[in-house]
Every structure is written in structure tokens, then in C-alpha cells.
Scaffold this motif. Structure first.
Motif, PDB file in Angstrom:
ATOM      1  N   UNK A   1       0.998  -1.335   0.077  1.00  0.00           N
ATOM      2  CA  UNK A   1      -0.215   0.090   0.071  1.00  0.00           C
ATOM      3  C   UNK A   1       0.864   1.185   0.009  1.00  0.00           C
ATOM      4  N   UNK A   2       2.195   1.163  -0.353  1.00  0.00           N
ATOM      5  CA  UNK A   2       3.058   2.373  -0.311  1.00  0.00           C
ATOM      6  C   UNK A   2       2.814   3.204  -1.523  1.00  0.00           C
ATOM      7  N   UNK A   3       2.383   4.593  -1.227  1.00  0.00           N
ATOM      8  CA  UNK A   3       2.351   5.489  -2.189  1.00  0.00           C
ATOM      9  C   UNK A   3       0.816   5.408  -2.768  1.00  0.00           C
TER      10      UNK A   3
ATOM     11  N   UNK B   1     -11.211 -12.935   2.722  1.00  0.00           N
ATOM     12  CA  UNK B   1     -12.060 -11.858   2.757  1.00  0.00           C
ATOM     13  C   UNK B   1     -11.113 -10.737   3.745  1.00  0.00           C
ATOM     14  N   UNK B   2     -11.185  -9.123   3.308  1.00  0.00           N
ATOM     15  CA  UNK B   2     -10.435  -8.392   3.729  1.00  0.00           C
ATOM     16  C   UNK B   2     -11.213  -7.139   4.235  1.00  0.00           C
ATOM     17  N   UNK B   3     -10.663  -6.743   5.458  1.00  0.00           N
ATOM     18  CA  UNK B   3     -11.271  -5.589   6.076  1.00  0.00           C
ATOM     19  C   UNK B   3     -10.316  -4.452   5.999  1.00  0.00           C
ATOM     20  N   UNK B   4     -10.605  -3.189   5.309  1.00  0.00           N
ATOM     21  CA  UNK B   4      -9.476  -2.294   5.059  1.00  0.00           C
ATOM     22  C   UNK B   4     -10.014  -0.855   5.847  1.00  0.00           C
ATOM     23  N   UNK B   5      -9.158   0.008   6.003  1.00  0.00           N
ATOM     24  CA  UNK B   5      -9.562   1.309   6.521  1.00  0.00           C
ATOM     25  C   UNK B   5     -10.413   2.025   5.476  1.00  0.00           C
ATOM     26  N   UNK B   6     -11.087   3.162   5.643  1.00  0.00           N
ATOM     27  CA  UNK B   6     -11.781   3.830   4.659  1.00  0.00           C
ATOM     28  C   UNK B   6     -10.971   5.217   4.204  1.00  0.00           C
ATOM     29  N   UNK B   7     -11.426   6.068   3.476  1.00  0.00           N
ATOM     30  CA  UNK B   7     -10.706   7.408   3.353  1.00  0.00           C
ATOM     31  C   UNK B   7      -9.493   7.323   2.098  1.00  0.00           C
ATOM     32  N   UNK B   8      -8.767   8.256   2.341  1.00  0.00           N
ATOM     33  CA  UNK B   8      -7.705   8.562   1.381  1.00  0.00           C
ATOM     34  C   UNK B   8      -6.650   7.666   1.348  1.00  0.00           C
ATOM     35  N   UNK B   9      -6.085   7.019   2.572  1.00  0.00           N
ATOM     36  CA  UNK B   9      -5.193   5.702   2.435  1.00  0.00           C
ATOM     37  C   UNK B   9      -5.793   4.472   2.840  1.00  0.00           C
ATOM     38  N   UNK B  10      -5.893   3.394   2.231  1.00  0.00           N
ATOM     39  CA  UNK B  10      -6.575   2.200   2.683  1.00  0.00           C
ATOM     40  C   UNK B  10      -5.528   1.233   3.090  1.00  0.00           C
TER      41      UNK B  10
ATOM     42  N   UNK C   1      -3.595  -4.521  14.994  1.00  0.00           N
ATOM     43  CA  UNK C   1      -3.582  -3.616  15.986  1.00  0.00           C
ATOM     44  C   UNK C   1      -3.127  -2.052  15.399  1.00  0.00           C
ATOM     45  N   UNK C   2      -3.795  -1.178  15.443  1.00  0.00           N
ATOM     46  CA  UNK C   2      -3.288   0.189  15.143  1.00  0.00           C
ATOM     47  C   UNK C   2      -3.346   1.234  16.134  1.00  0.00           C
TER      48      UNK C   2
ATOM     49  N   UNK D   1       4.493   6.174  17.249  1.00  0.00           N
ATOM     50  CA  UNK D   1       3.507   5.477  16.614  1.00  0.00           C
ATOM     51  C   UNK D   1       2.603   6.566  16.148  1.00  0.00           C
ATOM     52  N   UNK D   2       1.856   6.146  14.965  1.00  0.00           N
ATOM     53  CA  UNK D   2       0.527   7.194  14.591  1.00  0.00           C
ATOM     54  C   UNK D   2      -0.511   6.392  13.741  1.00  0.00           C
ATOM     55  N   UNK D   3      -1.493   7.084  13.159  1.00  0.00           N
ATOM     56  CA  UNK D   3      -2.425   6.319  12.475  1.00  0.00           C
ATOM     57  C   UNK D   3      -1.625   5.620  11.237  1.00  0.00           C
ATOM     58  N   UNK D   4      -2.262   4.472  11.027  1.00  0.00           N
ATOM     59  CA  UNK D   4      -1.403   3.778   9.882  1.00  0.00           C
ATOM     60  C   UNK D   4      -2.028   4.160   8.478  1.00  0.00           C
ATOM     61  N   UNK D   5      -1.090   4.609   7.701  1.00  0.00           N
ATOM     62  CA  UNK D   5      -1.299   5.025   6.298  1.00  0.00           C
ATOM     63  C   UNK D   5      -0.821   3.978   5.365  1.00  0.00           C
ATOM     64  N   UNK D   6      -0.030   2.927   5.729  1.00  0.00           N
ATOM     65  CA  UNK D   6       0.249   1.788   4.974  1.00  0.00           C
ATOM     66  C   UNK D   6       0.472   0.529   5.592  1.00  0.00           C
ATOM     67  N   UNK D   7       0.302  -0.480   5.240  1.00  0.00           N
ATOM     68  CA  UNK D   7       0.329  -1.791   6.245  1.00  0.00           C
ATOM     69  C   UNK D   7       1.511  -1.894   7.074  1.00  0.00           C
ATOM     70  N   UNK D   8       2.666  -1.072   6.887  1.00  0.00           N
ATOM     71  CA  UNK D   8       3.912  -1.089   7.759  1.00  0.00           C
ATOM     72  C   UNK D   8       3.610  -0.304   8.754  1.00  0.00           C
ATOM     73  N   UNK D   9       2.605   0.369   8.993  1.00  0.00           N
ATOM     74  CA  UNK D   9       2.275   1.332   9.991  1.00  0.00           C
ATOM     75  C   UNK D   9       1.502   0.439  11.172  1.00  0.00           C
ATOM     76  N   UNK D  10       1.189  -0.855  10.958  1.00  0.00           N
ATOM     77  CA  UNK D  10       0.459  -1.608  12.043  1.00  0.00           C
ATOM     78  C   UNK D  10       1.350  -1.926  13.182  1.00  0.00           C
TER      79      UNK D  10
END
Length: 414
Positions: A162-164, A225-234, A337-338, A371-380
């Protein structure tokens, strides 16, 4: 005496599984990596490896020459990788050594999304329309004029995890999205100057298909089946398998996935195919990678279906028949976890103990880490796996465990 196995990059959970599986079977395990990556290997990983060789994996010609020479020196019986960036190198190495691998002429299409879009079109795969965007001005002038349908996807052609990737819902965000994709971090090739793609946004539910191919014959192990965040970055928050779908939808997903796997030249090894199913039940293939799914999907296959994907991958690479028949029919999910805020992690409380129904509980961070809200999978921040005989119990147990976990963060001061 068993000939050794050569892994192209041994770092990472999936590579670790492969290395331990090969070692347990009596094979010595070697790796090709970079000097920088090798410096980060844990003592346990170093102790598992019989040999390491470093090269410049950002230089494809040099890396291929070095890898083939090292494989010949150790008389490798198999060459394989779980690293998406190295799948073309694996295909070309196997071809030169006459080992089971993927089509080297098509391997680039399993890594570069622009080449993949062309291959999908040629093969008749149902996929989103995709265009290469050279500049932000081109993005605005050709595709994001007032009145055009939004949202759209802007992403780099050759990144992963999910980078970029940006979901562009407003015209004024186009320039930022292009720059985000153009400078997305990656491995081995630097981060600047990436090819940027504009992709049609497909509304619907996201799935992935986990498949293994041997001698050109593909077996679909499960739909996830996948569950993702919504918004600008998934960001992916959960994987659950096997997904429960109407038989006609499942069949349509398998048909499109099989075409996609053939289109990118996967002949021997794993594939992880991302699919969106529209509300009418039509599947669109977003992309296919010539590797096993990350995010503990291999663990889910093992716990839910009784299929050991690491043994199967090793068997395929060695040219032996892979055992792909499910040994059980359970359900498994991984929940990630995020962080609720940006700041310094102070504590994570309420984590369950590993047990029969929670075979994996893992934290990637420690108190004091930023830490911070995850914008990519690496942020979990971490993950836990729940398994049980039925889907409803699995989901309920996972929800209960997540409710008990508290991620405590000291916010950044203004």
C-alpha cells in the motif's frame, strides 16, 4: 546428502517460515541479500543460515550474475523467494539453472503494475482501466477535469504494501497524490522517480485469492475476505479465510484469477491475487503477485485448512508433488492493531495469551516507540490470529479479544 536451498532474501516472517521448514527437512539454507539487510538479521536467523551472499539487488544484471554464480557454487537444489521485489530475479535465476520457476519473459509483469495492466488486457482479464501518468499536469488535464467521475486510484507502478497509494476523491488532491506515488519508498531501487499510475476505482468488497501453481496447473487454496480502512489511504485491518461467498461468485473469482496467474507467467510457486467484487457480483482483478500473501495469510491457511504452504512451496521449488488437499475445514482470521493517535507508545494492555484458539499474538513495537495512525500496512503495531471450527465463532472471539486490548499513546505536544 540433501542439496541446499537458496532463498532470495531471508528477512521477514514468510521467509522465516520457509527457512525453518527447509532446515527441518534436512536442507541447509543459504540466502542472497544486501549488506544493509544482512546487518539487521537477528541472531536466530543468522544461526539458521548455512551461508549468506551479499550483492546489489538494485542492479538486476549484477544481481542475476551473482545469484546464479552463488547457486552453482553451492549446488542449490531450489531457488525461491517470498519477497515481491525479487520475484523477477527468482524467475530468471531458475531459468538459467533449469530449476522449477516462473516464466522469465513474463516475470516483470508480476512486479510492475503498468506491465501487468497490459498483460491483463491481452489475456482478457476483467480489471480496472489503468493509465500511466507522467506529470501532475497530465493527471489534471487528461483525467481529473471538472465533471469527471471520482474517486480514482493513484499509485506507483512498482511499490508494495500500500506504499504510495491514494484514493483521490477531490480534484484539489491530485498533485499531492501524484507526488505521494512518485516518491513512494520501496526496496533496492530507491524511492524517487517511480512510474505513476491512474487506475479506475471499483466499488465493492475486497478479497484476495491464495493459489499455488505447479507445472502450470493452479490450485486455488482459499479466498480471503479483507477488512480495510476507508478514506484516502487504505490499510488492511483483517484477513479472514475461507470467505463465505455464493458458489457462482466464487467460481467467477477463480476464473478471473486463473487468467491473471497465466497472464503474468506464474508456472511454479505461489500467487496472491487481489480482487474487488462489485455489488452485482462481478469480480475485477486489481493485481497479482508471484508470492504467498503477506500479513500472516500463510498462517491462516495452515490453521484453517491444515495445508502447510511452506512445505508446499519447498516441494514445488524442488520439483516434488505438492500436497494441497485440506486436512481440516476450520475458519481463521488475523486482526491487526493500529494506533489511535500520533505520539509515543506508552503501553499495550489486554493482549491475550497464545493458545489453541489464538495461535499467534505478536507486537512489532515497544513502549517509547513513535507511533501514528496507519497509512500503509507497515504502520500496523501488531496482530493476533483466532481460529475455530466455524466462521461466526471465529468472528465473535476476535471481536471480544480486540475489545479487551488498549493501545495507550502519549500524544505529541503542540
Amino acid at each position: 546428502m540433501n542439496r541446499p536451498v537458496l532463498l532470495l532474501e531471508a528477512a521477514g516472517p514468510e521467509s522465516g517460515h520457509l527457512a525453518r521448514t527447509a532446515a527441518a527437512s534436512g536442507r541447509s539454507v543459504h540466502t542472497v541479500t544486501t549488506t544493509e539487510a544482512l546487518a539487521g538479521y537477528s541472531p536466530a536467523l543468522r544461526g539458521l543460515l548455512a551461508g549468506t551472499f551479499t550483492t546489489d539487488l538494485g542492479n538486476p544484471q549484477q544481481a542475476l550474475a551473482d545469484t546464479v554464480a552463488y547457486a552453482r557454487r553451492i549446488n542449490a537444489a531450489a531457488v525461491l523467494t517470498t519477497n515481491e521485489y525479487l520475484t523477477p530475479l527468482a524467475a530468471h535465476t531458475c531459468a538459467l539453472l533449469d530449476l522449477p520457476g516462473n516464466d522469465p519473459a513474463a516475470a516483470h509483469a508480476a512486479r510492475d503494475k503498468a506491465a501487468m495492466a497490459t498483460a491483463f488486457t491481452t489475456a482478457g482479464v476483467t480489471a480496472p482501466r489503468t493509465h500511466t501518468i507522467a506529470t501532475p499536469a497530465m493527471l489534471r488535464a487528461r483525467f481529473l477535469r471538472p465533471g469527471m467521475r471520482l474517486p480514482v486510484i493513484v499509485k506507483p507502478a512498482d511499490a508494495a504494501g500500500s506504499q504510495g497509494v491514494t484514493v483521490v476523491a477531490r480534484l484539489q488532491d491530485a498533485d499531492t497524490a501524484w507526488r505521494h506515488a512518485h516518491t513512494a519508498p520501496g526496496m533496492y531501487g530507491g524511492s524517487a522517480g517511480r512510474t505513476v499510475l491512474l487506475q479506475q476505482y471499483i466499488p465493492g468488497r475486497e478479497y484476495s485469492v491464495e493459489s499455488l501453481t505447479q507445472h502450470g496447473r493452479t490450485t486455488h487454496l482459499a479466498i480471503t475476505a479483507k477488512t480495510t480502512t476507508r478514506g484516502t489511504h487504505r490499510v488492511e485491518l483483517a484477513h479472514t479465510l475461507p470467505a463465505q461467498l455464493p458458489p457462482a461468485v466464487e467460481q467467477a473469482i477463480h476464473q478471473e484469477t486463473a487468467k491473471a496467474v497465466r497472464a503474468v507467467g506464474i508456472r511454479n510457486g505461489a500467487s496472491h491475487t487481489e480482487v474487488i467484487v462489485t455489488p452485482t457480483g462481478r469480480p475485477y482483478v486489481i493485481e497479482t503477485a508471484a508470492r504467498i500473501g503477506a500479513g500472516h495469510i500463510g498462517d491462516l491457511l495452515h490453521h484453517a485448512l491444515g495445508i502447510n504452504p511452506w512445505t508446499a512451496l519447498l516441494d514445488i521449488a524442488l520439483g516434488r508433488p505438492a500436497r494441497l488437499t485440506p486436512g481440516r475445514r476450520h475458519h481463521a482470521t488475523v486482526r491487526f492493531l493500529t494506533s489511535p493517535a500520533a505520539g509515543r507508545l506508552t503501553a499495550v494492555t489486554g493482549l491475550p495469551r497464545p493458545g489453541p484458539d489464538t495461535p499467534l499474538v505478536r507486537l512489532r513495537v515497544r513502549p517509547g516507540d513513535p507511533v501514528g495512525p496507519a497509512h500503509t500496512n507497515a504502520g500496523r503495531l501488531g496482530s493476533l490470529i483466532v481460529v475455530s471450527p466455524d466462521a461466526r465463532t471465529t468472528a465473535a472471539r476476535a471481536a471480544q479479544l480486540l475489545d479487551d486490548i488498549r493501545v495507550e499513546v502519549e500524544p505529541h505536544s503542540a
